[in-house]
Design a protein around this motif. Structure first.
Motif, PDB file in Angstrom:
ATOM      1  N   PHE A  64       0.853  -1.191   0.000  1.00 35.20           N
ATOM      2  CA  PHE A  64       0.000   0.000   0.000  1.00 35.20           C
ATOM      3  C   PHE A  64       0.889   1.241   0.000  1.00 35.20           C
ATOM      4  CE2 PHE A  64       0.428  -1.174   4.505  1.00 35.20           C
ATOM      5  CZ  PHE A  64       0.872   0.002   5.067  1.00 35.20           C
ATOM      6  N   PHE A  65       0.264   2.400  -0.255  1.00 33.69           N
ATOM      7  CA  PHE A  65       0.995   3.651  -0.390  1.00 33.69           C
ATOM      8  C   PHE A  65       0.473   4.687   0.596  1.00 33.69           C
ATOM      9  CE2 PHE A  65       1.379   1.435  -4.313  1.00 33.69           C
ATOM     10  CZ  PHE A  65       2.589   1.796  -4.871  1.00 33.69           C
ATOM     11  N   LEU A  66       1.402   5.413   1.200  1.00 32.66           N
ATOM     12  CA  LEU A  66       1.077   6.555   2.036  1.00 32.66           C
ATOM     13  C   LEU A  66       1.553   7.794   1.284  1.00 32.66           C
ATOM     14  CD1 LEU A  66       2.246   5.140   5.485  1.00 32.66           C
ATOM     15  CD2 LEU A  66      -0.082   5.210   4.576  1.00 32.66           C
ATOM     16  N   ILE A  67       0.616   8.636   0.842  1.00 32.04           N
ATOM     17  CA  ILE A  67       0.952   9.841   0.081  1.00 32.04           C
ATOM     18  C   ILE A  67       0.991  11.013   1.047  1.00 32.04           C
ATOM     19  CG2 ILE A  67       0.282  11.340  -1.844  1.00 32.04           C
ATOM     20  CD1 ILE A  67      -1.245   8.969  -3.028  1.00 32.04           C
ATOM     21  N   LEU A  68       2.192  11.514   1.289  1.00 30.44           N
ATOM     22  CA  LEU A  68       2.406  12.545   2.300  1.00 30.44           C
ATOM     23  C   LEU A  68       2.422  13.946   1.698  1.00 30.44           C
ATOM     24  CD1 LEU A  68       3.198  10.010   3.873  1.00 30.44           C
ATOM     25  CD2 LEU A  68       5.140  11.265   4.823  1.00 30.44           C
ATOM     26  N   THR A  69       1.925  14.889   2.483  1.00 31.33           N
ATOM     27  CA  THR A  69       2.043  16.305   2.158  1.00 31.33           C
ATOM     28  C   THR A  69       2.130  17.070   3.469  1.00 31.33           C
ATOM     29  OG1 THR A  69       1.007  18.217   1.086  1.00 31.33           O
ATOM     30  CG2 THR A  69      -0.467  16.606   2.079  1.00 31.33           C
ATOM     31  N   CYS A  70       2.822  18.204   3.437  1.00 30.33           N
ATOM     32  CA  CYS A  70       2.891  19.020   4.654  1.00 30.33           C
ATOM     33  C   CYS A  70       2.167  20.351   4.447  1.00 30.33           C
ATOM     34  CB  CYS A  70       4.339  19.254   5.091  1.00 30.33           C
ATOM     35  SG  CYS A  70       5.310  20.193   3.911  1.00 30.33           S
ATOM     36  N   THR A  71       1.645  20.551   3.236  1.00 25.83           N
ATOM     37  CA  THR A  71       0.862  21.765   2.958  1.00 25.83           C
ATOM     38  C   THR A  71      -0.430  21.345   2.267  1.00 25.83           C
ATOM     39  OG1 THR A  71       2.144  22.034   0.907  1.00 25.83           O
ATOM     40  CG2 THR A  71       2.866  23.295   2.834  1.00 25.83           C
ATOM     41  N   ARG A  72      -0.582  21.729   1.013  1.00 30.19           N
ATOM     42  CA  ARG A  72      -1.754  21.332   0.246  1.00 30.19           C
ATOM     43  C   ARG A  72      -1.382  20.212  -0.720  1.00 30.19           C
ATOM     44  NH1 ARG A  72      -2.505  26.800   1.113  1.00 30.19           N
ATOM     45  NH2 ARG A  72      -4.613  27.408   1.746  1.00 30.19           N
ATOM     46  N   LEU A  73      -2.375  19.393  -1.045  1.00 28.11           N
ATOM     47  CA  LEU A  73      -2.160  18.370  -2.064  1.00 28.11           C
ATOM     48  C   LEU A  73      -1.958  19.029  -3.416  1.00 28.11           C
ATOM     49  CD1 LEU A  73      -4.902  15.818  -0.991  1.00 28.11           C
ATOM     50  CD2 LEU A  73      -2.442  15.417  -0.958  1.00 28.11           C
ATOM     51  N   THR A  74      -1.025  18.490  -4.196  1.00 24.94           N
ATOM     52  CA  THR A  74      -0.738  19.040  -5.518  1.00 24.94           C
ATOM     53  C   THR A  74      -1.345  18.182  -6.613  1.00 24.94           C
ATOM     54  OG1 THR A  74       1.296  17.760  -5.838  1.00 24.94           O
ATOM     55  CG2 THR A  74       1.483  19.826  -4.592  1.00 24.94           C
ATOM     56  N   GLU A  75      -1.324  18.679  -7.839  1.00 24.46           N
ATOM     57  CA  GLU A  75      -1.822  17.903  -8.969  1.00 24.46           C
ATOM     58  C   GLU A  75      -1.006  16.632  -9.162  1.00 24.46           C
ATOM     59  OE1 GLU A  75      -0.818  19.413 -12.952  1.00 24.46           O
ATOM     60  OE2 GLU A  75       0.121  21.117 -11.925  1.00 24.46           O
TER      61      GLU A  75
ATOM     62  N   MET B 201      -4.945   5.780  11.955  1.00 25.38           N
ATOM     63  CA  MET B 201      -4.374   5.384  10.669  1.00 25.38           C
ATOM     64  C   MET B 201      -3.871   3.957  10.699  1.00 25.38           C
ATOM     65  SD  MET B 201      -1.237   7.162   8.525  1.00 25.38           S
ATOM     66  CE  MET B 201       0.005   6.828   9.771  1.00 25.38           C
ATOM     67  N   MET B 202      -3.152   3.585  11.751  1.00 25.04           N
ATOM     68  CA  MET B 202      -2.607   2.242  11.825  1.00 25.04           C
ATOM     69  C   MET B 202      -3.707   1.192  11.957  1.00 25.04           C
ATOM     70  SD  MET B 202       0.476   2.274  11.223  1.00 25.04           S
ATOM     71  CE  MET B 202       1.597   3.622  10.850  1.00 25.04           C
ATOM     72  N   CYS B 203      -4.794   1.538  12.626  1.00 23.16           N
ATOM     73  CA  CYS B 203      -5.925   0.602  12.729  1.00 23.16           C
ATOM     74  C   CYS B 203      -6.542   0.359  11.356  1.00 23.16           C
ATOM     75  CB  CYS B 203      -6.979   1.157  13.683  1.00 23.16           C
ATOM     76  SG  CYS B 203      -6.495   1.140  15.431  1.00 23.16           S
ATOM     77  N   VAL B 204      -6.673   1.416  10.558  1.00 24.33           N
ATOM     78  CA  VAL B 204      -7.244   1.288   9.214  1.00 24.33           C
ATOM     79  C   VAL B 204      -6.307   0.484   8.313  1.00 24.33           C
ATOM     80  CG1 VAL B 204      -7.887   2.554   7.118  1.00 24.33           C
ATOM     81  CG2 VAL B 204      -8.622   3.396   9.365  1.00 24.33           C
ATOM     82  N   LEU B 205      -5.016   0.777   8.373  1.00 27.95           N
ATOM     83  CA  LEU B 205      -4.046   0.051   7.551  1.00 27.95           C
ATOM     84  C   LEU B 205      -4.080  -1.436   7.875  1.00 27.95           C
ATOM     85  CD1 LEU B 205      -0.912   2.392   7.679  1.00 27.95           C
ATOM     86  CD2 LEU B 205      -2.713   2.325   5.966  1.00 27.95           C
TER      87      LEU B 205
ATOM     88  N   LEU C 272      -5.339  -4.797   5.345  1.00 28.48           N
ATOM     89  CA  LEU C 272      -4.338  -5.759   4.891  1.00 28.48           C
ATOM     90  C   LEU C 272      -4.902  -7.181   4.914  1.00 28.48           C
ATOM     91  CD1 LEU C 272      -1.103  -4.546   6.732  1.00 28.48           C
ATOM     92  CD2 LEU C 272      -1.389  -4.724   4.250  1.00 28.48           C
ATOM     93  N   PRO C 273      -4.317  -8.074   4.090  1.00 27.34           N
ATOM     94  CA  PRO C 273      -4.668  -9.498   4.213  1.00 27.34           C
ATOM     95  C   PRO C 273      -4.350  -9.969   5.632  1.00 27.34           C
ATOM     96  CG  PRO C 273      -3.396  -9.103   2.222  1.00 27.34           C
ATOM     97  CD  PRO C 273      -3.353  -7.833   3.020  1.00 27.34           C
ATOM     98  N   GLU C 274      -5.087 -10.933   6.121  1.00 26.88           N
ATOM     99  CA  GLU C 274      -4.970 -11.379   7.514  1.00 26.88           C
ATOM    100  C   GLU C 274      -3.545 -11.731   7.912  1.00 26.88           C
ATOM    101  OE1 GLU C 274      -6.911 -14.735  10.519  1.00 26.88           O
ATOM    102  OE2 GLU C 274      -7.578 -14.575   8.441  1.00 26.88           O
ATOM    103  N   LYS C 275      -2.812 -12.421   7.033  1.00 25.57           N
ATOM    104  CA  LYS C 275      -1.470 -12.887   7.393  1.00 25.57           C
ATOM    105  C   LYS C 275      -0.450 -11.748   7.483  1.00 25.57           C
ATOM    106  CE  LYS C 275      -2.129 -17.564   5.686  1.00 25.57           C
ATOM    107  NZ  LYS C 275      -1.771 -18.584   4.683  1.00 25.57           N
ATOM    108  N   LYS C 276      -0.816 -10.571   6.956  1.00 25.45           N
ATOM    109  CA  LYS C 276       0.113  -9.443   7.036  1.00 25.45           C
ATOM    110  C   LYS C 276      -0.243  -8.480   8.162  1.00 25.45           C
ATOM    111  CE  LYS C 276       1.670  -9.599   2.268  1.00 25.45           C
ATOM    112  NZ  LYS C 276       2.326  -8.845   1.192  1.00 25.45           N
ATOM    113  N   GLN C 277      -1.393  -8.680   8.777  1.00 22.86           N
ATOM    114  CA  GLN C 277      -1.826  -7.762   9.829  1.00 22.86           C
ATOM    115  C   GLN C 277      -0.900  -7.796  11.041  1.00 22.86           C
ATOM    116  OE1 GLN C 277      -5.921  -8.705  10.662  1.00 22.86           O
ATOM    117  NE2 GLN C 277      -6.646  -7.960   8.677  1.00 22.86           N
ATOM    118  N   ASP C 278      -0.533  -8.989  11.485  1.00 30.54           N
ATOM    119  CA  ASP C 278       0.361  -9.093  12.643  1.00 30.54           C
ATOM    120  C   ASP C 278       1.733  -8.499  12.344  1.00 30.54           C
ATOM    121  OD1 ASP C 278      -1.538 -10.201  14.247  1.00 30.54           O
ATOM    122  OD2 ASP C 278      -0.768 -12.246  14.157  1.00 30.54           O
ATOM    123  N   ALA C 279       2.192  -8.657  11.106  1.00 28.85           N
ATOM    124  CA  ALA C 279       3.501  -8.107  10.736  1.00 28.85           C
ATOM    125  C   ALA C 279       3.511  -6.594  10.936  1.00 28.85           C
ATOM    126  CB  ALA C 279       3.838  -8.459   9.288  1.00 28.85           C
ATOM    127  N   LEU C 280       2.417  -5.921  10.548  1.00 27.21           N
ATOM    128  CA  LEU C 280       2.326  -4.474  10.739  1.00 27.21           C
ATOM    129  C   LEU C 280       2.267  -4.125  12.216  1.00 27.21           C
ATOM    130  CD1 LEU C 280       1.970  -1.621   9.549  1.00 27.21           C
ATOM    131  CD2 LEU C 280      -0.500  -2.022   9.600  1.00 27.21           C
TER     132      LEU C 280
END
Length: 386
Positions: free
Chosen positions: A122-133, A209-213, A217-225
């Protein structure tokens, strides 16, 4: 406690769908092997200066300035190519620091081709101001590849502090920022937006955020996170405890007697090596090592009393001596676990096939896990983190 554990094991057998203890053990071994080899690749991306590297360091529990482990941070774009940072204590979890998008060197179309979106869970798209195009274009491409993505507004602590000087309350500032981001995301009506600070993981939206992530995730990857996260609250500590508790059943089933050479006074059926490795992993995941404690102290702005270091188990693991740890296990856990197992077997008689090897290992793992949980919880309470 013996009756409680008997109920736990019987529940585990039932949940596995097996009809006998032996069948459940075999299935647990297979699941344990899969868990050990599952990989999780998290991509952190966004515009230049969005705080990607600081965020990568924060979720890995690594202090900036650690030349060996930290992602480099600067006021200019530091990351030139996708850079993988393996988790310090969970080597199957990889955090990828991707180059900033939309700069002269990293145009969107070429960027998408170069980073290979298929490489990440999955991807986390970060910004510290406004989202850009460019952020929006990237999100659309990720969606085309049927990957999950989340928008993360960083440096929220700085915004709150700045607006407070103007007389604005924290909730008002957060509401304005959240609404501004939503207005820019007309093409993503169900987009997840999180407001975070890499310096204050216990505040704002980091936990949500971490609860949503984890849920996505697939069940087998949840514990890894879950197990890879730094310990920033008692709530996340409890989630880690539950994940390790589930692993005890698989670990005890996978170890068996395995022909391990016993220490003096220790039953040959007792796998001390397995227990040492498991509890060492718990120790680091619970943030009981000196590096993690120093970071916790820095984060809350006060020293953490060393009272919890009176735990013999913590001292033994901290010594980093396999022999010292095994000897300590002999006195602290092993003898009591074997004695408990002798009482436990008649109580758990309905669990067919459960012998001394399984019960003694299972009980020792549980006792050690409970001890480390108690110590870590006390440390967080000293830091006044709820």
């Amino acid at each position: 406690m013996e009756r409680e554990l008997a109920v736990e094991v019987e529940a585990a057998i039932k949940a596995s769908g097996a009809s006998t203890f032996e069948e459940a053990q075999e299935k647990a071994k297979q699941e344990f092997e899969e868990l050990c080899h599952v990989t999780l690749n998290i991509a952190v991306t966004g515009g230049t200066g969005a705080g990607k590297s600081s965020f990568v360091n924060a979720i890995r529990g690594v202090k900036e300035g650690d030349e060996e482990r930290a992602a480099p941070t600067d006021v200019v774009e530091c990351t030139k190519t996708p850079t993988m940072y393996p988790h310090p204590t969970m080597p199957n979890v990889n955090i990828w620091d991707l180059p900033g998008i939309g700069t002269e060197k990293f145009q969107t179309k070429k960027y998408i081709k170069d980073v290979n979106l298929d490489n990440y869970d999955f991807f986390l798209i970060l910004t510290c101001t406004r989202l850009t195009e460019h952020d929006i274009m990237l999100a659309k491409e990720i969606r085309k590849n049927k990957k999950n993505f989340y928008f993360v507004r960083t440096k929220i602590d700085q915004d709150v502090k700045s607006e407070k000087r103007k007389g604005k309350a924290e909730e008002q500032t957060l509401s304005v920022i959240r609404q501004d981001l939503k207005e820019k995301l007309n093409d993503f009506p169900s987009a997840q937006i999180f407001l975070v600070s890499s310096w204050k993981l216990d505040k704002f939206d980091f936990h949500e955020m971490m609860c949503v992530l984890e849920k996505d995730l697939p069940e087998k990857k949840q514990d890894a996170l879950t197990l890879s996260l730094p310990v920033y609250s008692i709530e996340i500590l409890k989630k880690k405890y539950k994940a390790f508790k589930r692993g005890i059943w698989a670990q005890a089933s996978a170890s068996g007697a395995v022909g391990a050479a016993p220490l003096p006074g220790v039953s040959a059926a007792f796998d001390v090596t397995t227990i040492s490795a498991f509890l060492t992993k718990v120790y680091y995941s619970f943030g009981l090592d000196d590096t993690s404690m120093k970071q916790l102290s820095d984060r809350v702005g006060k020293p953490i009393p060393a009272d919890f270091k009176h735990s013999k188990l913590v001292k033994a693991i901290a010594s980093k001596s396999v022999t010292a740890l095994q000897v300590e296990l002999t006195g602290f856990i092993v003898a009591e676990a074997i004695e408990s197992a002798l009482r436990f077997i008649p109580i758990a008689g309905s669990v067919a096939g459960a012998g001394m090897s399984f019960w003694s290992t299972y009980l020792a793992l549980r006792k050690g896990l409970d001890e480390l949980f108690t110590v870590s919880k006390k440390m967080l309470e000293m830091a006044k983190l709820k």
